[in-house]
Design an enzyme around this catalytic site. Sequence first.
Site, PDB file in Angstrom:
ATOM      1  N   GLY A 153     -63.665  58.121 109.797  1.00  0.00           N
ATOM      2  CA  GLY A 153     -64.024  56.860 110.411  1.00  0.00           C
ATOM      3  C   GLY A 153     -63.051  56.490 111.504  1.00  0.00           C
ATOM      4  O   GLY A 153     -62.107  57.227 111.804  1.00  0.00           O
ATOM      5  N   SER A 154     -63.275  55.319 112.110  1.00  0.00           N
ATOM      6  CA  SER A 154     -62.403  54.846 113.175  1.00  0.00           C
ATOM      7  C   SER A 154     -62.492  53.332 113.256  1.00  0.00           C
ATOM      8  O   SER A 154     -63.274  52.696 112.544  1.00  0.00           O
ATOM      9  CB  SER A 154     -62.810  55.469 114.525  1.00  0.00           C
ATOM     10  OG  SER A 154     -64.078  54.990 114.931  1.00  0.00           O
ATOM     11  N   GLY A 155     -61.675  52.750 114.129  1.00  0.00           N
ATOM     12  CA  GLY A 155     -61.732  51.323 114.360  1.00  0.00           C
ATOM     13  C   GLY A 155     -61.268  50.469 113.199  1.00  0.00           C
ATOM     14  O   GLY A 155     -61.618  49.294 113.118  1.00  0.00           O
ATOM     15  N   SER A 156     -60.482  51.042 112.285  1.00  0.00           N
ATOM     16  CA  SER A 156     -59.960  50.327 111.111  1.00  0.00           C
ATOM     17  C   SER A 156     -61.049  49.889 110.145  1.00  0.00           C
ATOM     18  O   SER A 156     -60.813  49.041 109.284  1.00  0.00           O
ATOM     19  CB  SER A 156     -59.146  49.083 111.540  1.00  0.00           C
ATOM     20  OG  SER A 156     -58.098  49.443 112.388  1.00  0.00           O
ATOM     21  N   GLY A 158     -63.006  49.668 106.990  1.00  0.00           N
ATOM     22  CA  GLY A 158     -62.760  50.015 105.594  1.00  0.00           C
ATOM     23  C   GLY A 158     -61.318  50.259 105.237  1.00  0.00           C
ATOM     24  O   GLY A 158     -61.026  50.698 104.118  1.00  0.00           O
ATOM     25  N   ARG A 281     -59.843  63.228 120.546  1.00  0.00           N
ATOM     26  CA  ARG A 281     -60.711  62.536 121.507  1.00  0.00           C
ATOM     27  C   ARG A 281     -59.861  61.608 122.355  1.00  0.00           C
ATOM     28  O   ARG A 281     -58.655  61.434 122.121  1.00  0.00           O
ATOM     29  CB  ARG A 281     -61.758  61.706 120.766  1.00  0.00           C
ATOM     30  CG  ARG A 281     -61.152  60.723 119.775  1.00  0.00           C
ATOM     31  CD  ARG A 281     -62.136  59.713 119.263  1.00  0.00           C
ATOM     32  NE  ARG A 281     -61.588  58.897 118.183  1.00  0.00           N
ATOM     33  CZ  ARG A 281     -60.786  57.855 118.334  1.00  0.00           C
ATOM     34  NH1 ARG A 281     -60.400  57.503 119.551  1.00  0.00           N
ATOM     35  NH2 ARG A 281     -60.353  57.163 117.285  1.00  0.00           N
TER      36      ARG A 281
END
Length: 408
Positions: A153-156, A158, A281
């Site tokens: 995942g990304s963007g914090s 969870g 990325r």
Amino acid sequence: MTGTVVLVESNTTGNGRELARAARRSGLSPLLLTTDASRYGYVREDGVPVRSADTANVDALLEAVHTVTDVAAVASTSEYYIDTAAALARKLGLPGPDPEAVRACRDKGQQRRSLAATGVPVPANARVHDPAEVARAWNALGGGPLVVKPVAGSGSVGVRLCHTAEEATEHARPLLAHAVNERGTAMPHGVLLEAYVDGPEFSVEAVAGQVVGVTAKHLGPHPGFVETGHDFPADGPPDVAEALRRTASEAVDALGLRDHLAHVELRLGAHGPVVIEVNPRLAGGCIPELVREALGVDLVAAALDQALGRTPRLAPSTEGAAAVRFLLAPGDGTVHAVEGLERARRMPGVRRADVTVGPHDRLRRHGDFRDRIGSVVTRADTPGSAARQAVGALDAIRVRLGQPGEEE
């Protein structure tokens, strides 16, 4: 040079749009492959051609581009599709990172095992597949506080700091029940528990084995890890910056990604830098914009060069500093008014100030990147000056909640 740059999904704003624009500036034609074109406002505004495809399936992507005879590059700026893009590039015989290396890197548990095996410092961690395993893992790691997060995942999203085994179990339970991410694609099963590294956070931006610079990262209050701003370059002692650069380079080498893009997040612990995660990325959070403002280095153009098999242009053309501060949703409710934006835009050093919501929009706090509803970017001679200007401009903006005629 002519040809088509195939984008396998992308960020819905920011880097995704900028990569399509960079392709056009190079004389190339962007083509977006997506399952849902409606999520991309920029494709309509910029006239980017779109083809519908199952972007989680490499065979479906091959079918979608089989009539495109001039594919020059394949890329994605989205965390969720960089491995699929790499696999498509490999199938088409085009430049790109090793798909297996990217896939392994995206699984945070596997990434940490690979780094630890080569001596790169990472937090003590354990992977669990069932809520009943959390308490055992908690004890095995010596107790809290621990960070509990999805393995991909990304963007914090969870990610939470937990102080008891019971809190960690309750947070892990819904994460383990999710079979897909917010984009609707399958995600690896499991939740990662890792020791909390108490220290300032940084990221290192690297392209083709060359470190472009070190970014200082600012986060909101726990238990979440919402990024509230960035400063580039990071202000601090040269030996600290060098240690961060060296550790990040070792991590990229260990994961087989030296010749490609890497956004490496680290914390400066009591005994030196600790790698939190490596992302194969472009950095998000406006970091490419800060690098361009501070150094004149275009990381988006460098990403395009990488995808085309060209040598990226990374030599600085200027010297300065830049900062971004993010406007966070003030709470749950309906936007009544946005105030102070034009004032912020006129303040010293401000290069850009934007708010993405307006009257009647509904807001809901999530505790991750989705809480960001605006940003201010500044440029100055020093990191400290850029940071102060960004904070001052952000303070000028206020989003008021409530219906017209009502108090907040």
